[in-house]
Design a protein around this motif. Structure first.
Motif, short mmCIF file in Angstrom:
data_model
loop_
_atom_site.label_atom_id
_atom_site.label_comp_id
_atom_site.label_asym_id
_atom_site.label_seq_id
_atom_site.Cartn_x
_atom_site.Cartn_y
_atom_site.Cartn_z
N GLY A 1 -10.07 -32.44 38.19
CA GLY A 1 -9.01 -33.23 37.55
C GLY A 1 -9.46 -33.72 36.18
O GLY A 1 -8.68 -34.28 35.42
N SER B 1 -11.34 -32.58 45.24
CA SER B 1 -12.42 -32.03 46.07
C SER B 1 -11.88 -31.52 47.40
O SER B 1 -12.30 -30.47 47.89
N ARG C 1 -9.77 -28.07 47.12
CA ARG C 1 -10.29 -26.89 46.41
C ARG C 1 -10.47 -25.65 47.27
O ARG C 1 -10.12 -24.55 46.85
N ARG D 1 -15.60 -25.50 39.81
CA ARG D 1 -15.26 -26.91 39.88
C ARG D 1 -16.34 -27.75 40.54
O ARG D 1 -16.26 -28.03 41.72
N THR D 2 -17.35 -28.12 39.81
CA THR D 2 -18.41 -29.02 40.31
C THR D 2 -18.67 -28.84 41.82
O THR D 2 -18.80 -29.81 42.55
N THR E 1 -20.78 -27.71 45.03
CA THR E 1 -22.14 -27.48 45.52
C THR E 1 -22.17 -26.34 46.53
O THR E 1 -21.37 -26.31 47.47
N ARG F 1 -20.43 -24.18 53.74
CA ARG F 1 -19.33 -23.70 52.90
C ARG F 1 -19.43 -22.19 52.71
O ARG F 1 -18.43 -21.47 52.77
N GLU G 1 -16.07 -40.22 46.42
CA GLU G 1 -14.92 -39.31 46.54
C GLU G 1 -15.02 -38.54 47.86
O GLU G 1 -16.10 -38.04 48.20
N THR H 1 -16.59 -34.37 49.89
CA THR H 1 -17.71 -33.96 49.03
C THR H 1 -19.03 -34.00 49.78
O THR H 1 -19.16 -34.67 50.82
N THR H 2 -20.01 -33.31 49.22
CA THR H 2 -21.37 -33.44 49.73
C THR H 2 -21.90 -34.85 49.45
O THR H 2 -22.79 -35.33 50.15
N GLN I 1 -10.74 -38.76 42.00
CA GLN I 1 -11.86 -39.28 41.21
C GLN I 1 -11.45 -40.47 40.32
O GLN I 1 -12.22 -41.41 40.17
N THR J 1 -22.27 -39.95 42.68
CA THR J 1 -21.79 -38.56 42.66
C THR J 1 -22.90 -37.72 42.02
O THR J 1 -24.02 -38.21 41.82
N ASP J 2 -22.59 -36.46 41.69
CA ASP J 2 -23.55 -35.60 40.99
C ASP J 2 -23.98 -36.32 39.71
O ASP J 2 -23.13 -36.86 38.99
N ALA K 1 -22.11 -35.72 36.49
CA ALA K 1 -20.78 -36.35 36.42
C ALA K 1 -20.90 -37.85 36.15
O ALA K 1 -20.04 -38.43 35.49
#
Ligand SMILES: N[C@@H](CCC(=O)N[C@@H](CS)C(=O)NCC(=O)O)C(=O)O
Length: 338
Positions: free
Chosen positions: A41, A84, A87, A101-102, A104, A109, A150, A153-154, A178, A195-196, A199
């Motif tokens: 986003g 997230s 996706r 898209r960011t 992991t 997955r 978020e 997510t991981t 986000q 987050t990462d 980011a």
């Protein structure tokens, strides 16, 4: 017996048609005339609309590089902004041709969702951001603090592991979007935003007073972020993977958007192969033999993309670190083009 044979033959035809139906992403993309690329986003440096409302960033440029390889036109891409949570279903349902898209790369997955990770465009790790005025110096001081996260997510999973492993109280405030996460942190509903770490740097660069926020020293996870395609279409997977490798190989060989035309006259056999002067590595991918020339000419090599969007001279200001080429002390490494 005969009936069994007929059934066998019928199921062979069925599975063959399933394979050919799956193996058609490149044909579909060529027929529609553009690549549909799933992005965030808005994470500055990775994928976000620029001041002209045009999508820009490292992950956007991966899609532009694929479009350059397919169409000789890096602008033949349309972008779909995905949360997230959305996706992977969007990718599986064919709403996007590639997800950049960011995201992991994890085992579950990669092996359970019918999707395949192409490579790692950006080696990242999860970090924590706090307000400087709170005087927190370490992630180990965060027991009981309200943490904005978020969902889907991981990030959620790693934070739970980290707090459990260190015997700390885990107190999260979870959002799907986000923007809501960042707003809640900015409004003081949370003490911590996790987050990462790339980011975090990107979001911090957007705050009115970035210096009021600090990123704590602990990196609690490995987050190899990379493009993803639907599983089962080898040609499409190969095109995505070798687009990523071509960006790295061009950097390694010193081929950039500025000198690529001159490099067409190089005597170096590896450069000749990369640029399609010698041999044809494009046709097996379903594209023309100058596919990598087109990528470098219009989008640049990996270093150019990195430095333009997230490098030390951008507001995000990330050193190459793990994302340097292997020969420069990092772990970015292309398999040979030969
Ligand atoms: N890399 C993690 C986190 C992915 C993630 O959603 N990250 C946030 C911050 S980098 C993001 O992209 N948000 C943008 C959005 O939701 O539009 C994962 O794959 O689960």
């Amino acid at each position: 017996m005969q009936k069994q044979l007929v059934t066998l033959a019928a199921s062979a035809v069925l599975s063959l048609s399933a394979v050919s139906a799956q193996a058609a992403i490149l044909d579909d993309v060529k027929a529609k005339g553009y690549l549909q690329c799933g992005v965030t986003g808005g994470v500055p440096g990775f994928s976000a609309p620029d001041s002209n409302n045009v999508w820009a960033g490292l992950e956007v440029d991966f899609c532009r590089a694929m479009a350059a390889a397919i169409f000789n036109d890096a602008d033949a891409v349309r972008f779909t902004s995905l949360t997230s949570q959305e996706r992977f279903t969007a990718l599986s349902a064919g709403e996007v041709d590639v997800l950049s898209r960011t995201t992991t790369w994890t085992m579950s997955r990669d092996t359970q969702l019918g999707i395949s990770f192409v490579g790692t465009m950006f080696y990242d790790g999860q970090g924590f951001m706090v307000r400087v005025e709170d005087g927190i110096e370490s992630a180990l001081d965060l027991s009981g603090a309200a943490i904005c996260i978020e969902s889907g997510t991981t990030t959620e999973l790693n934070a739970a592991d980290y707090f459990a492993a260190n015997g700390m109280d885990f107190n999260t405030v979870v959002f799907v979007d986000q923007d809501e996460v960042v707003k809640a942190y900015e409004d003081g509903r949370c003490d911590v935003y996790t987050t990462d770490s790339s980011a975090l740097a990107a979001e911090r660069s957007k705050f009115a007073n970035p210096d009021d926020h600090e990123i704590l020293p602990e990196i609690i996870s490995k987050e190899p972020l990379g493009p993803v395609v639907r599983a089962g279409d080898t040609q499409w997977f190969n095109l995505a993977r070798w687009t990523y490798f071509a960006l790295l190989e061009a950097e390694e060989l010193g081929v950039s958007s500025a000198n690529v035309d001159e490099m067409l006259g190089s005597d170096n056999p590896a450069i000749k192969r990369l640029l399609g002067v010698e041999g044809d590595f494009g046709t097996p991918l379903g594209v023309t033999k100058d596919w990598a020339y087109q990528i470098v000419k219009t989008v640049g090599n990996y270093a150019e993309i990195y430095n333009k969007h997230v490098g030390p001279d951008t507001p995000i200001g990330l050193e190459r670190g793990l994302n340097a080429l292997w020969r420069d002390g990092g772990i970015q490494y292309s398999a040979p083009i030969r």
